[in-house]
Design a protein around this motif. Structure first.
Motif, short mmCIF file in Angstrom:
data_model
loop_
_atom_site.label_atom_id
_atom_site.label_comp_id
_atom_site.label_asym_id
_atom_site.label_seq_id
_atom_site.Cartn_x
_atom_site.Cartn_y
_atom_site.Cartn_z
N GLY A 1 -50.36 1.24 -8.44
CA GLY A 1 -49.68 2.11 -7.46
C GLY A 1 -48.29 1.58 -7.23
O GLY A 1 -47.57 1.21 -8.18
N LYS A 2 -47.88 1.52 -5.96
CA LYS A 2 -46.59 0.91 -5.63
C LYS A 2 -46.83 -0.26 -4.67
O LYS A 2 -46.12 -0.42 -3.67
CB LYS A 2 -45.61 1.94 -5.06
CG LYS A 2 -46.13 2.76 -3.89
CD LYS A 2 -45.02 3.68 -3.33
CE LYS A 2 -45.52 4.47 -2.13
NZ LYS A 2 -44.45 5.29 -1.51
N ALA A 3 -47.87 -1.03 -4.98
CA ALA A 3 -48.30 -2.12 -4.10
C ALA A 3 -47.15 -3.09 -3.81
O ALA A 3 -46.55 -3.67 -4.73
CB ALA A 3 -49.47 -2.86 -4.73
N LYS B 1 -43.95 -7.22 -5.11
CA LYS B 1 -42.65 -7.76 -4.71
C LYS B 1 -42.83 -9.15 -4.09
O LYS B 1 -42.06 -10.07 -4.39
CB LYS B 1 -41.98 -6.77 -3.74
CG LYS B 1 -40.67 -7.21 -3.15
CD LYS B 1 -39.55 -7.07 -4.16
CE LYS B 1 -38.13 -7.19 -3.57
NZ LYS B 1 -37.90 -8.20 -2.57
N TRP B 2 -43.84 -9.30 -3.23
CA TRP B 2 -44.10 -10.60 -2.61
C TRP B 2 -44.22 -11.69 -3.67
O TRP B 2 -43.59 -12.73 -3.59
CB TRP B 2 -45.44 -10.63 -1.87
CG TRP B 2 -45.60 -9.81 -0.63
CD1 TRP B 2 -44.65 -9.01 -0.02
CD2 TRP B 2 -46.81 -9.71 0.16
NE1 TRP B 2 -45.22 -8.42 1.09
CE2 TRP B 2 -46.52 -8.83 1.23
CE3 TRP B 2 -48.08 -10.27 0.05
CZ2 TRP B 2 -47.47 -8.51 2.18
CZ3 TRP B 2 -49.03 -9.94 1.00
CH2 TRP B 2 -48.72 -9.07 2.06
N LEU B 3 -45.10 -11.44 -4.64
CA LEU B 3 -45.39 -12.48 -5.63
C LEU B 3 -44.19 -12.74 -6.54
O LEU B 3 -43.92 -13.89 -6.91
CB LEU B 3 -46.64 -12.11 -6.44
CG LEU B 3 -47.93 -12.24 -5.62
CD1 LEU B 3 -49.08 -11.48 -6.26
CD2 LEU B 3 -48.32 -13.70 -5.43
N ALA B 4 -43.45 -11.69 -6.86
CA ALA B 4 -42.25 -11.88 -7.67
C ALA B 4 -41.24 -12.73 -6.90
O ALA B 4 -40.61 -13.63 -7.47
CB ALA B 4 -41.65 -10.52 -8.06
N GLU C 1 -38.00 1.93 -3.50
CA GLU C 1 -38.28 1.52 -2.12
C GLU C 1 -37.94 0.05 -1.86
O GLU C 1 -37.77 -0.36 -0.72
CB GLU C 1 -39.74 1.82 -1.75
CG GLU C 1 -39.94 3.32 -1.56
CD GLU C 1 -41.39 3.77 -1.39
OE1 GLU C 1 -42.27 2.90 -1.16
OE2 GLU C 1 -41.65 4.98 -1.49
N HIS C 2 -37.85 -0.74 -2.93
CA HIS C 2 -37.44 -2.14 -2.77
C HIS C 2 -36.00 -2.36 -3.24
O HIS C 2 -35.57 -3.50 -3.38
CB HIS C 2 -38.39 -3.07 -3.52
CG HIS C 2 -39.79 -3.04 -2.96
ND1 HIS C 2 -40.14 -3.68 -1.80
CD2 HIS C 2 -40.91 -2.40 -3.39
CE1 HIS C 2 -41.42 -3.45 -1.54
NE2 HIS C 2 -41.90 -2.68 -2.48
N SER C 3 -35.29 -1.24 -3.51
CA SER C 3 -33.91 -1.31 -4.01
C SER C 3 -33.77 -2.25 -5.18
O SER C 3 -32.83 -3.04 -5.26
CB SER C 3 -32.95 -1.75 -2.89
OG SER C 3 -33.15 -0.98 -1.74
N LEU C 4 -34.73 -2.16 -6.11
CA LEU C 4 -34.68 -3.01 -7.29
C LEU C 4 -34.17 -2.21 -8.48
O LEU C 4 -34.77 -1.20 -8.84
CB LEU C 4 -36.09 -3.53 -7.63
CG LEU C 4 -36.72 -4.57 -6.72
CD1 LEU C 4 -38.19 -4.75 -7.07
CD2 LEU C 4 -35.97 -5.90 -6.86
N PRO C 5 -33.06 -2.63 -9.08
CA PRO C 5 -32.62 -1.95 -10.29
C PRO C 5 -33.60 -2.23 -11.43
O PRO C 5 -34.21 -3.30 -11.49
CB PRO C 5 -31.25 -2.56 -10.57
CG PRO C 5 -31.20 -3.84 -9.81
CD PRO C 5 -32.19 -3.75 -8.69
N TYR C 6 -33.77 -1.25 -12.31
CA TYR C 6 -34.75 -1.41 -13.39
C TYR C 6 -34.27 -0.67 -14.63
O TYR C 6 -33.36 0.16 -14.56
CB TYR C 6 -36.12 -0.88 -12.97
CG TYR C 6 -36.15 0.61 -12.71
CD1 TYR C 6 -35.83 1.13 -11.45
CD2 TYR C 6 -36.48 1.51 -13.73
CE1 TYR C 6 -35.84 2.48 -11.21
CE2 TYR C 6 -36.50 2.88 -13.49
CZ TYR C 6 -36.18 3.37 -12.24
OH TYR C 6 -36.18 4.72 -12.00
N CYS C 7 -34.88 -1.00 -15.75
CA CYS C 7 -34.63 -0.20 -16.93
C CYS C 7 -35.97 0.26 -17.48
O CYS C 7 -37.02 -0.32 -17.16
CB CYS C 7 -33.83 -0.98 -17.97
SG CYS C 7 -34.58 -2.54 -18.36
N GLU C 8 -35.95 1.31 -18.26
CA GLU C 8 -37.20 1.80 -18.83
C GLU C 8 -37.09 1.91 -20.33
O GLU C 8 -36.03 2.19 -20.86
CB GLU C 8 -37.60 3.14 -18.21
CG GLU C 8 -36.63 4.28 -18.41
CD GLU C 8 -37.18 5.60 -17.82
OE1 GLU C 8 -36.86 5.89 -16.65
OE2 GLU C 8 -37.89 6.32 -18.52
#
Ligand code: SAH
Length: 196
Positions: free
Chosen positions: A58-60, A64-67, A89-96
């Motif tokens: 999901g979007k648990a 983020k905590w563990l990272a 929702e965590h304002s994390l940039p990502y690539c796919e």
């Protein structure tokens, strides 16, 4: 209790996607799960820099905590919407990028590299694709798996575990005749026989 009442129930991937589209995601915990805080020491067992797997993630927010604690997190989730919401929702940039071994699958990775979310069915994964893990956080995962798929799911999980890995499993206890699930009722005796 009669677990037989849930034995043949099947929730399709399409139904899960629809839940996400409708915002019918009462399982999502904005504040994270208190049991992960409570049993974090058991999961980590004094180790640092672990590879931790989130099946049916999901979007648990616990990812983020563990990272943030310095671990590297891998999740799998069939809903692309869920995966994208996690990063935004965590304002994390990502690539796919596409996953060459699995047709139609995509992997979304935080730019910092420590969170990788596979968007596909968990049954498409194997250790040759995602490697093995030092720890597993299974909340809303085994209990969300269709009862007919439990054995297959657990065999895969065992296959994805390193020798000394730890596995935190959250289940729910209730009368399966009163609710059709998910979450499904998985009795302790069945957990023991599934995991051996
Ligand atoms: N573990 C998460 C989500 C629990 S709900 C949490 O704690 O919040 C179960 C999730 O599994 C849903 O988001 C659903 O879309 C996803 N899912 C269901 N079947 C799946 C499958 N076969 N492979 C990957 N994800 C799946």
């Amino acid at each position: 209790s009669d677990v037989g009442s849930q034995k043949d129930r099947v929730v399709t991937e399409e139904e899960w996607l629809e839940r996400w589209e409708m915002g019918n995601i009462g399982f999502h915990k904005e504040q994270g799960h208190p049991l992960l805080q409570k049993y974090l020491d058991v999961l980590l067992n004094g180790r640092s820099g672990l590879r931790i797997f989130f099946p049916l993630c999901g979007k648990a927010v616990e990812m983020k905590w563990l990272a943030d604690m310095g671990h590297s997190v891998v999740g799998v989730e069939v809903s692309e919407q869920a995966v994208k919401e996690f990063f935004s929702e965590h304002s994390l940039p990502y690539c796919e990028e596409p996953v060459s071994e699995i047709s139609g699958a995509k992997m979304f990775q935080s730019t910092s590299g420590n969170i990788s979310l596979y968007c596909c069915s968990i049954y498409d994964l194997s250790s040759s694709i995602v490697g093995k893990f030092d720890g597993v956080w299974d909340r809303g995962a085994l209990v969300a798996v269709n009862p007919c798929d439990r054995q297959r799911y657990v065999s895969l999980m065992i296959n994805l575990m390193e020798k000394n890995s730890s596995y935190l499993l959250v289940t729910v206890s209730y009368d399966p005749n009163k609710h059709k699930g998910p979450p499904f009722y998985v009795p302790e005796s069945e957990i023991k026989s599934l995991f051996g």
